[in-house]
Design an enzyme around this catalytic site. Sequence first.
Site, PDB file in Angstrom:
ATOM      1  N   ASP A 297      -6.793  -8.148  -8.909  1.00 45.50           N
ATOM      2  CA  ASP A 297      -5.486  -7.644  -9.201  1.00 45.50           C
ATOM      3  C   ASP A 297      -4.601  -7.677  -8.182  1.00 45.50           C
ATOM      4  OD1 ASP A 297      -6.486  -6.215 -12.044  1.00 45.50           O
ATOM      5  OD2 ASP A 297      -7.055  -4.652 -10.910  1.00 45.50           O
TER       6      ASP A 297
ATOM      7  N   LYS B  79      -2.333 -13.591  -9.204  1.00 45.33           N
ATOM      8  CA  LYS B  79      -3.212 -14.040  -9.314  1.00 45.33           C
ATOM      9  C   LYS B  79      -2.431 -15.152 -10.305  1.00 45.33           C
ATOM     10  CE  LYS B  79      -7.621 -13.771 -10.055  1.00 45.33           C
ATOM     11  NZ  LYS B  79      -7.934 -12.053  -9.872  1.00 45.33           N
TER      12      LYS B  79
ATOM     13  N   GLY C 242      -7.867 -10.059 -16.452  1.00 46.54           N
ATOM     14  CA  GLY C 242      -6.902  -9.678 -17.735  1.00 46.54           C
ATOM     15  C   GLY C 242      -5.320 -10.494 -16.694  1.00 46.54           C
ATOM     16  N   HIS C 243      -4.739 -11.153 -17.471  1.00 48.35           N
ATOM     17  CA  HIS C 243      -3.398 -10.922 -15.816  1.00 48.35           C
ATOM     18  C   HIS C 243      -2.822 -12.074 -17.149  1.00 48.35           C
ATOM     19  CE1 HIS C 243      -4.705 -15.263 -15.821  1.00 48.35           C
ATOM     20  NE2 HIS C 243      -3.791 -15.705 -16.041  1.00 48.35           N
TER      21      HIS C 243
ATOM     22  N   GLN D 170     -11.082 -12.234 -11.483  1.00 51.07           N
ATOM     23  CA  GLN D 170     -11.739 -10.964 -10.361  1.00 51.07           C
ATOM     24  C   GLN D 170     -11.312 -11.295  -8.677  1.00 51.07           C
ATOM     25  OE1 GLN D 170     -14.643 -11.594 -12.877  1.00 51.07           O
ATOM     26  NE2 GLN D 170     -13.122 -10.366 -14.173  1.00 51.07           N
TER      27      GLN D 170
END
Length: 422
Positions: free
Chosen positions: A14, A17, A41-42, A222
């Site tokens: 988190d 990225k 998740g981004h 990650q």
Amino acid sequence: MSKVDVVLGSFYGDEGKGKIIDYLGGRADVALRATGGNNAGHSIEVDGEKFVFHLIPSGILNKGTLAIIGNGVVIDPKVLIEEINTLKNKGKDVSNLRISTKAHLIFPYHIDMDKLLEENRGDGKIGTTARGIGPCYCDKYERCGIRVEDLYSDKFGDLVRRNVDDKNKIFALYNKPLYDADLIIKEYQEYANLLKEYVCDTVNLIHKLLQEDKKIICEGAQATLLDIDHGSYPYVTSSNPTIGGIISGSGLNTKDIGEVYGVMKAYSSRVGEGPYVTELTNQVGDKIRELGHEYGATTKRPRRCGYLDLVALRYAILVNGITALCLNHLDTIGKLDTIKLCIAYEYQGTKTEEFTTNEKILRESKPIYEEFKGNFGDLSQIRNRKDLPKNALKYIERIEEYVQIPIKFIGVGASREEMIIE
Ligand code: IMP
């Protein structure tokens, strides 16, 4: 750009990225994901529209960019199809998606096993995302996993039946509902039809593209301290989100890799359990969480927050061969009156600058801080580093001095434009 540039998380994930990937992806021909699954998740905002990615490389948003899901990724086909449909419904072209034949598939029993294992861990729980990631990688390494290419083979039914028989024995022991292999086979055959057009041998594809001088951006998922080997085991994910995972999870070789970008925030955060030396379990931590909107993109969980840890950052640089840093949320940390930077740990009365993932040492280490003045003011319009206020410059220059790696991207606001690029 080099032939292949890589973007990796430097701490516990988190770090933002997505924003860097989004920028670099605009210059690449290929966006590649090599590890993890839909535990990642981004979110990316393009022209005021928000996109959340869990599996598909976000580079797919750039017209003409090929988006490859490599062999090291674990795929929940249901989630992947939902993601494809969401993109299509928003008018985006997904014909450039490619999925490795060798990627392993997540089945519903993996998700239930993930939850069951967490339940059984009691106080020692890891805080997984409950997406079945660990159990799927377990099957991969146990060599009973089912891969994308198996969906199209005569063996598929037998493979599912064998796995379901085995898993049902465990579920029965815990009085959990059992799975019907035939229902799973039917469901996954439907997924197979929907995904078929995207499936190919991505290793040969990648090398063909490199020969054609195409540029690849690897979208890490990650982060370093969640790495199964180099992270704070057992509070980690089940793959290698470090540079090694990029290589094994894609079929790339080291020769082609150029820049390795380490992404970090101007503070730190962690979701899930596990030691975290600079965690702030006080009002400052709460303030950082609110200012930085630190809630999980995948699970919506509030993130644990703290100051930036340069001892851990130096470790991430060593393990990954990071060549440049991307620092997000400079504006967020600049809203505090005073900022602290962890420059060493104190463990059993001794000062050390060496990071270790030993759980006892991490839990008992106390951060040693240097203090900086905050109140940076509004940074959102700044696009040149030299225009940053004195206090902000002092802060970032100290980071560079400590780790001896340049900061090439500085996030000064939430949108993709609000960034200083060196
Ligand atoms: P798993 O990957 O779901 O097995 O979760 C293992 C650990 O990694 C948990 O602490 C999760 O919160 C953490 N984790 C997994 N994926 C991410 C991510 O994308 N960002 C941050 N933490 C993650």
